[in-house]
Enzyme design. Structure first.
Site, PDB file in Angstrom:
ATOM      1  N   GLY A  47       0.798  -1.227   0.000  1.00 21.32           N
ATOM      2  CA  GLY A  47       0.000   0.000   0.000  1.00 21.32           C
ATOM      3  C   GLY A  47       0.828   1.272   0.000  1.00 21.32           C
ATOM      4  O   GLY A  47       0.304   2.365  -0.226  1.00 21.32           O
ATOM      5  N   ARG A 105     -10.025  21.789   8.693  1.00 17.38           N
ATOM      6  CA  ARG A 105     -11.073  22.038   9.705  1.00 17.38           C
ATOM      7  C   ARG A 105     -10.486  22.313  11.076  1.00 17.38           C
ATOM      8  O   ARG A 105     -10.977  23.158  11.804  1.00 17.38           O
ATOM      9  CB  ARG A 105     -12.022  20.845   9.802  1.00 17.38           C
ATOM     10  CG  ARG A 105     -12.899  20.698   8.567  1.00 17.38           C
ATOM     11  CD  ARG A 105     -13.843  19.536   8.765  1.00 17.38           C
ATOM     12  NE  ARG A 105     -14.684  19.330   7.616  1.00 17.38           N
ATOM     13  CZ  ARG A 105     -14.518  18.352   6.734  1.00 17.38           C
ATOM     14  NH1 ARG A 105     -13.504  17.520   6.853  1.00 17.38           N
ATOM     15  NH2 ARG A 105     -15.340  18.211   5.727  1.00 17.38           N
ATOM     16  N   GLN A 106      -9.434  21.583  11.456  1.00 15.11           N
ATOM     17  CA  GLN A 106      -8.836  21.844  12.768  1.00 15.11           C
ATOM     18  C   GLN A 106      -7.751  22.892  12.573  1.00 15.11           C
ATOM     19  O   GLN A 106      -6.570  22.593  12.414  1.00 15.11           O
ATOM     20  CB  GLN A 106      -8.310  20.551  13.379  1.00 15.11           C
ATOM     21  CG  GLN A 106      -9.473  19.654  13.840  1.00 15.11           C
ATOM     22  CD  GLN A 106      -9.027  18.573  14.806  1.00 15.11           C
ATOM     23  OE1 GLN A 106      -8.235  17.707  14.431  1.00 15.11           O
ATOM     24  NE2 GLN A 106      -9.521  18.588  16.030  1.00 15.11           N
ATOM     25  N   LYS A 203     -26.092  28.316  11.755  1.00 19.65           N
ATOM     26  CA  LYS A 203     -26.422  26.914  12.034  1.00 19.65           C
ATOM     27  C   LYS A 203     -25.700  26.448  13.286  1.00 19.65           C
ATOM     28  O   LYS A 203     -24.663  26.999  13.662  1.00 19.65           O
ATOM     29  CB  LYS A 203     -26.035  26.046  10.831  1.00 19.65           C
ATOM     30  CG  LYS A 203     -24.548  25.794  10.698  1.00 19.65           C
ATOM     31  CD  LYS A 203     -24.193  24.855   9.565  1.00 19.65           C
ATOM     32  CE  LYS A 203     -22.695  24.636   9.513  1.00 19.65           C
ATOM     33  NZ  LYS A 203     -22.166  24.269   8.231  1.00 19.65           N
ATOM     34  N   ARG A 205     -24.030  22.964  14.723  1.00 17.10           N
ATOM     35  CA  ARG A 205     -23.645  21.618  14.299  1.00 17.10           C
ATOM     36  C   ARG A 205     -23.987  20.644  15.409  1.00 17.10           C
ATOM     37  O   ARG A 205     -23.480  20.749  16.521  1.00 17.10           O
ATOM     38  CB  ARG A 205     -22.147  21.588  13.942  1.00 17.10           C
ATOM     39  CG  ARG A 205     -21.736  20.308  13.271  1.00 17.10           C
ATOM     40  CD  ARG A 205     -20.417  20.407  12.544  1.00 17.10           C
ATOM     41  NE  ARG A 205     -20.492  20.926  11.183  1.00 17.10           N
ATOM     42  CZ  ARG A 205     -21.017  20.284  10.152  1.00 17.10           C
ATOM     43  NH1 ARG A 205     -21.565  19.102  10.314  1.00 17.10           N
ATOM     44  NH2 ARG A 205     -21.022  20.833   8.951  1.00 17.10           N
ATOM     45  N   THR A 234     -21.424  16.413   3.509  1.00 20.22           N
ATOM     46  CA  THR A 234     -22.603  15.527   3.484  1.00 20.22           C
ATOM     47  C   THR A 234     -23.768  16.204   2.774  1.00 20.22           C
ATOM     48  O   THR A 234     -24.756  15.557   2.439  1.00 20.22           O
ATOM     49  CB  THR A 234     -23.062  15.190   4.913  1.00 20.22           C
ATOM     50  OG1 THR A 234     -23.487  16.403   5.551  1.00 20.22           O
ATOM     51  CG2 THR A 234     -21.964  14.544   5.718  1.00 20.22           C
ATOM     52  N   GLY A 236     -25.663  18.290   4.254  1.00 18.74           N
ATOM     53  CA  GLY A 236     -26.648  18.636   5.285  1.00 18.74           C
ATOM     54  C   GLY A 236     -26.847  20.141   5.415  1.00 18.74           C
ATOM     55  O   GLY A 236     -27.980  20.634   5.490  1.00 18.74           O
ATOM     56  N   THR A 237     -25.752  20.879   5.432  1.00 18.42           N
ATOM     57  CA  THR A 237     -25.826  22.339   5.593  1.00 18.42           C
ATOM     58  C   THR A 237     -26.672  22.952   4.477  1.00 18.42           C
ATOM     59  O   THR A 237     -27.596  23.738   4.730  1.00 18.42           O
ATOM     60  CB  THR A 237     -24.397  22.940   5.565  1.00 18.42           C
ATOM     61  OG1 THR A 237     -23.647  22.369   6.622  1.00 18.42           O
ATOM     62  CG2 THR A 237     -24.413  24.459   5.679  1.00 18.42           C
TER      63      THR A 237
HETATM   64  C1  R5P Z   1     -18.544  24.525   7.504  1.00 21.47           C
HETATM   65  O1  R5P Z   1     -18.028  25.299   8.261  1.00 21.47           O
HETATM   66  C2  R5P Z   1     -18.325  24.552   6.023  1.00 21.47           C
HETATM   67  O2  R5P Z   1     -18.235  25.836   5.522  1.00 21.47           O
HETATM   68  C3  R5P Z   1     -19.430  23.794   5.326  1.00 21.47           C
HETATM   69  O3  R5P Z   1     -20.647  24.451   5.571  1.00 21.47           O
HETATM   70  C4  R5P Z   1     -19.525  22.366   5.814  1.00 21.47           C
HETATM   71  O4  R5P Z   1     -18.274  21.743   5.757  1.00 21.47           O
HETATM   72  C5  R5P Z   1     -20.518  21.595   4.993  1.00 21.47           C
HETATM   73  O5  R5P Z   1     -20.643  20.334   5.545  1.00 21.47           O
HETATM   74  P1  R5P Z   1     -21.914  19.450   5.250  1.00 21.47           P
HETATM   75  O6  R5P Z   1     -22.104  19.419   3.755  1.00 21.47           O
HETATM   76  O7  R5P Z   1     -21.570  18.103   5.815  1.00 21.47           O
HETATM   77  O8  R5P Z   1     -23.067  20.060   5.957  1.00 21.47           O
END
Ligand code: R5P
Length: 335
Positions: A47, A105-106, A203, A205, A234, A236-237
């Site tokens: 791998g 993200r982090q 939003k 989370r 995903t 979702g947002t």
């Molecule tokens: C969040 O801070 C980002 O800007 C996006 O809104 C987020 O990564 C979208 O994630 P998902 O499509 O899972 O809701």
């Protein structure tokens, strides 16, 4: 699409691609009218990545196109190994062209004992031997400061503004909507570019895959809402934001999103979503099985090709922007 013609000035520019963005890299070299550098990334039986650069790069200005998208660790490692190969092969300068910068993200410590993965990845790319980096819509713009090498940061809203101006006819019925607090600056700039109003949602989370819209500011009544975000993971947002916009009286909802992460669950969410259409950039190559009928892909190849030319020729990247638009003309390279 226009082709950059002044090859005489380009000289020893060489563009290579690891495996993440072969299609984009081919489109970039087509714009520049040069061949894609010869390299191959294969796997050892266990791998591990085996990388080969199959032409000389001695003294060349090398650009490596590679997003750190899924499979993130493999793509990151390919990038690092390819940079190492170029450095050991005496490339004069190495620019990592990372249209989608993963592990973003982090980017700060939100709880005790958290890592700052974005900084670690910036250090890895630098330590591997990159001299510069070119990226687009970092999850958080401050990540630019994690690099102690020059970084050029392109912005997707110019591509989207261009697309909407050419494909949407009357923009006066649009309202730009930020689906969360993190996207407010981007959305506000986009609304200004288009000369249309802005609405803002916030939003919460609930988990890594679930979000809930908690606040809404603005007026979308009778308008076409355009959601703007950096990442579709995903989905979702965007799906929640679309639902809220329609509840608040929007006629239709579109979305402009830079990075098509399209993680698990995204296809189901898009199937169920009330979104009419989603414009995505090709910073991440979308596999066939994820090309949902609602998706439309806008290529960043012309602007990345121009940015690479600017870097190579020592020209200002700022020249790529003209008012609210990316310049897509040949003139800037001759100035
Ligand atoms: C969040 O801070 C980002 O800007 C996006 O809104 C987020 O990564 C979208 O994630 P998902 O499509 O899972 O809701």
């Amino acid at each position: 699409m226009q082709t950059v013609q002044n090859l005489g000035k380009i000289g020893s520019m060489k563009i290579f691609a690891a495996s993440a963005n072969q299609k984009l890299a081919n489109a970039i070299v087509k714009q520049l009218n040069i061949p894609l550098g010869l390299s191959e990334a294969t796997r050892f039986p266990d791998g591990e990545i085996s990388m080969r650069v199959n032409e000389t790069v001695r003294g060349s200005d090398v650009f490596i196109v590679q997003s750190t998208s899924t499979p993130v660790n493999d793509h990151l490692m390919e990038l690092l190994i390819m940079i190492d190969a170029m450095r050991r092969s005496s490339a004069a300068r190495i620019t990592a062209v990372v249209p989608y910068f993963g592990y973003a993200r982090q980017d700060r410590r939100t709880r005790s004992h958290d890592p700052i993965s974005a900084k670690l990845v910036a250090d890895l790319i630098t330590q591997a031997g990159a001299d510069r980096i070119l990226s687009m819509d970092l999850h958080c713009p401050q990540i630019q400061g994690f690099f102690n090498i020059p970084m050029d940061h392109l912005r997707g809203i110019y591509n989207f503004a261009d697309y909407l101006k050419h494909n949407f006819g009357d923009l006066s019925e649009l309202v730009v909507v930020s689906p969360d607090f993190g996207s407010v600056t981007r959305s506000s700039n986009f609304a200004k570019m288009l000369g249309v109003p802005l609405a803002i949602m916030d939003k919460t989370r609930l988990s890594s895959t679930e979000t809930e819209i908690t606040h809404f500011i603005g007026d979308v009544e009778g308008k076409t809402a355009v959601l703007v975000d950096d990442v579709l993971s995903t989905g979702g947002t965007l799906c929640n934001a679309a639902k809220t916009a329609l509840k608040k009286g929007a006629k239709k909802v579109f979305a402009c999103v830079t990075h098509a992460v399209l993680a698990e669950g995204a296809m189901d969410n898009l199937n169920d979503s009330l979104l009419e259409k989603i414009m995505l950039l090709d910073t991440i190559e979308i596999p066939k099985e994820k090309m949902h009928p609602k998706i439309e892909v806008i290529s960043i190849a012309p602007i990345v090709a121009k940015a690479i030319s600017c870097i190579h020729l020592g020209q200002s990247i700022g020249k790529l922007y003209q008012g609210d638009m990316y310049r897509t003309d040949q003139m800037m390279l001759d100035e």
